[in-house]
Scaffold this active site. Structure first.
Site, short mmCIF file in Angstrom:
data_model
loop_
_atom_site.label_atom_id
_atom_site.label_comp_id
_atom_site.label_asym_id
_atom_site.label_seq_id
_atom_site.Cartn_x
_atom_site.Cartn_y
_atom_site.Cartn_z
N GLU A 71 -8.24 -15.33 -33.68
CA GLU A 71 -9.48 -15.41 -32.88
C GLU A 71 -10.56 -14.47 -33.40
OE1 GLU A 71 -7.05 -14.85 -29.30
OE2 GLU A 71 -8.16 -16.51 -28.43
N ALA A 83 -3.24 -9.87 -29.74
CA ALA A 83 -3.45 -8.89 -28.67
C ALA A 83 -2.13 -8.15 -28.48
CB ALA A 83 -3.85 -9.61 -27.39
N GLU A 136 0.20 -18.19 -28.62
CA GLU A 136 0.19 -17.71 -27.23
C GLU A 136 1.03 -18.54 -26.28
OE1 GLU A 136 -2.47 -17.85 -29.19
OE2 GLU A 136 -3.80 -16.14 -28.85
N GLY A 169 -4.79 -13.25 -31.17
CA GLY A 169 -6.08 -12.56 -31.23
C GLY A 169 -6.52 -12.28 -32.66
N1 DAK Z 1 1.67 -6.72 -29.89
C1 DAK Z 1 2.40 -5.59 -29.84
N2 DAK Z 1 3.26 -5.21 -30.81
C2 DAK Z 1 3.39 -6.01 -31.87
C3 DAK Z 1 2.68 -7.23 -31.99
C4 DAK Z 1 1.77 -7.57 -30.93
N3 DAK Z 1 1.00 -8.68 -30.95
N4 DAK Z 1 3.03 -7.82 -33.13
C5 DAK Z 1 3.94 -7.00 -33.72
N5 DAK Z 1 4.14 -5.93 -32.96
C6 DAK Z 1 5.06 -4.81 -33.22
C7 DAK Z 1 6.51 -5.23 -33.02
O1 DAK Z 1 6.86 -5.18 -31.67
C8 DAK Z 1 7.24 -4.22 -33.88
O2 DAK Z 1 7.31 -3.01 -33.14
P1 DAK Z 1 8.65 -2.08 -33.21
O3 DAK Z 1 9.77 -2.97 -32.81
O4 DAK Z 1 8.74 -1.65 -34.65
O5 DAK Z 1 8.36 -0.96 -32.26
C9 DAK Z 1 6.28 -3.99 -35.02
O6 DAK Z 1 4.99 -4.43 -34.59
C10 DAK Z 1 6.67 -4.78 -36.26
O7 DAK Z 1 6.80 -6.14 -35.86
P2 DAK Z 1 8.12 -7.00 -36.22
O8 DAK Z 1 9.31 -6.14 -36.28
O9 DAK Z 1 8.14 -8.15 -35.26
O10 DAK Z 1 7.76 -7.48 -37.69
P3 DAK Z 1 8.23 -8.81 -38.40
O11 DAK Z 1 7.84 -8.67 -39.82
O12 DAK Z 1 9.65 -9.14 -38.09
O13 DAK Z 1 7.33 -9.96 -37.75
C11 DAK Z 1 5.26 -10.90 -36.84
C12 DAK Z 1 5.91 -9.92 -37.88
C13 DAK Z 1 3.75 -10.72 -36.91
C14 DAK Z 1 5.61 -12.34 -37.23
C15 DAK Z 1 5.84 -10.57 -35.45
O14 DAK Z 1 5.67 -9.18 -35.23
C16 DAK Z 1 5.17 -11.33 -34.37
O15 DAK Z 1 5.46 -12.51 -34.16
N6 DAK Z 1 4.28 -10.64 -33.64
C17 DAK Z 1 3.64 -11.22 -32.48
C18 DAK Z 1 2.60 -12.20 -32.93
C19 DAK Z 1 1.99 -12.89 -31.74
O16 DAK Z 1 2.69 -13.59 -30.99
N7 DAK Z 1 0.70 -12.70 -31.60
C20 DAK Z 1 -0.02 -13.27 -30.51
C21 DAK Z 1 -0.07 -12.24 -29.45
S1 DAK Z 1 -0.72 -12.97 -27.99
C22 DAK Z 1 -5.76 -13.48 -22.97
C23 DAK Z 1 -6.34 -12.58 -23.83
C24 DAK Z 1 -5.90 -12.54 -25.12
C25 DAK Z 1 -4.88 -13.33 -25.53
C26 DAK Z 1 -4.32 -14.21 -24.63
C27 DAK Z 1 -4.75 -14.29 -23.37
N8 DAK Z 1 -6.18 -13.49 -21.66
C28 DAK Z 1 -6.34 -12.27 -20.98
C29 DAK Z 1 -6.37 -14.80 -20.98
C30 DAK Z 1 -4.37 -13.19 -26.83
C31 DAK Z 1 -3.03 -13.26 -26.94
C32 DAK Z 1 -2.36 -12.90 -28.16
O17 DAK Z 1 -2.93 -12.54 -29.17
#
Ligand code: DAK
Length: 261
Positions: free
Chosen positions: A116, A68, A136, A113
């Protein structure tokens, strides 16, 4: 890019529909606008009666869906978080309830997400660089698009707890080993998904749709209830031309020509 959508494309390739989430600046992360477009694209694809399979993938080779959108979620109030989760869960229900089989072609990061959404699909193929995970809790939240539920049903409670409590990344080979993905594909994962879709498309279309319903709609039912549902759907096949054609073709030693009716 399809003019109708800003964050994804929807293409029809033969008997398959292909949705590609396309937000490269955020590694295809899902924000509200993308969830809305995904909802619309699923409805548009479902309106094509001749579609035998839907493939879902992410643009580029780095990410399927990186979760997300954290930038959007950061500012959520409690009420907005609940709305977002409800919205996400309902779009993912749309994948699981899509009339034809849905194949996730996971081509890189499928975190949060992203895992998911893959798990809401019927079949998951992944590239060798695919990475799954539910990170998360490291962001101070729990999975909100069904990750505590569908993942648990797929890999079992103990494995799901470890994945969700630690947020660790799961490489492609391990994902297959624990039943989180079907297989790792050498080469282009979308092409492999297309080949799988082609095999599915050769089967009786009504039977495939009913089989999907029998499996997905009864996953949580008691066995006796689920068997009763299977019985009803099995019997329904005998009201179709596809059943008549499929069995006649076998007995006449020829290839069936299904009408999907
Ligand atoms: N959201 C927004 N931007 C994201 C992103 C994300 N999930 N993932 C990556 N980006 C963006 C980065 O901020 C970066 O943007 P700039 O800095 O270039 O502007 C760009 O994509 C490239 O990412 P990185 O520079 O970080 O690239 P790397 O190769 O170094 O790393 C990575 C890739 C996928 C390992 C890293 O980007 C990463 O860890 N991303 C986040 C992954 C993550 O934590 N995903 C889970 C998100 S939380 C809920 C509803 C839904 C959910 C929870 C609760 N409720 C309402 C109860 C779901 C939650 C999630 O999915």
């Amino acid at each position: 890019m399809s003019p109708r959508y800003a964050n994804l494309t929807l293409e029809f390739r033969g008997l398959a529909a292909l949705i590609t989430i396309d937000r490269p600046h955020a590694l295809n992360a899902l924000d509200t606008a993308t969830l809305e477009e995904l909802d619309d694209a699923l409805s548009e694809a479902a309106d094509h009666d001749d579609i035998r399979a839907l493939i879902l993938t992410g643009a580029g080779s780095k990410a399927f869906v990186a979760g997300a959108d954290i930038a959007q979620m950061r500012e959520f109030t409690v009420a907005e978080a609940e709305d977002f989760s409800l919205h996400g869960q309902s779009v993912l229900d749309g994948l699981s309830g899509f009339p034809a089989p849905v194949i996730a072609a996971v081509n890189g990061y499928a975190l949060g997400g992203g895992t998911e959404i893959a798990v809401a699909c019927d079949l998951i193929l992944c590239s060798a660089n695919a990475v799954f995970g539910q990170p998360e809790v490291g962001l101070g939240v729990i999975p909100g698009f069904g990750g505590t539920q569908r993942l648990t049903r797929l890999v079992g409670p103990m494995r799901a707890r470890e994945i969700v409590f630690t947020g660790r990344r799961i490489p492609a080979a391990e994902a297959v080993q624990i039943g989180l993905a079907l297989r790792v594909v050498e080469g282009d994962v979308v092409e492999a998904a297309m080949e799988l879709a082609t095999v599915i498309a050769r089967q009786g279309p009504v039977a495939v749709r009913l089989a999907k319903r029998a499996i997905n709609e009864n996953a949580d039912a008691a066995l006796a209830t689920a068997l009763a549902a299977e019985r009803t759907l099995f019997a329904h096949c005998f009201a179709t031309n596809d059943q008549d054609e499929g069995m006649a073709a076998f007995l006449e030693k020829r290839k069936a020509v299904f009408r999907g009716a």
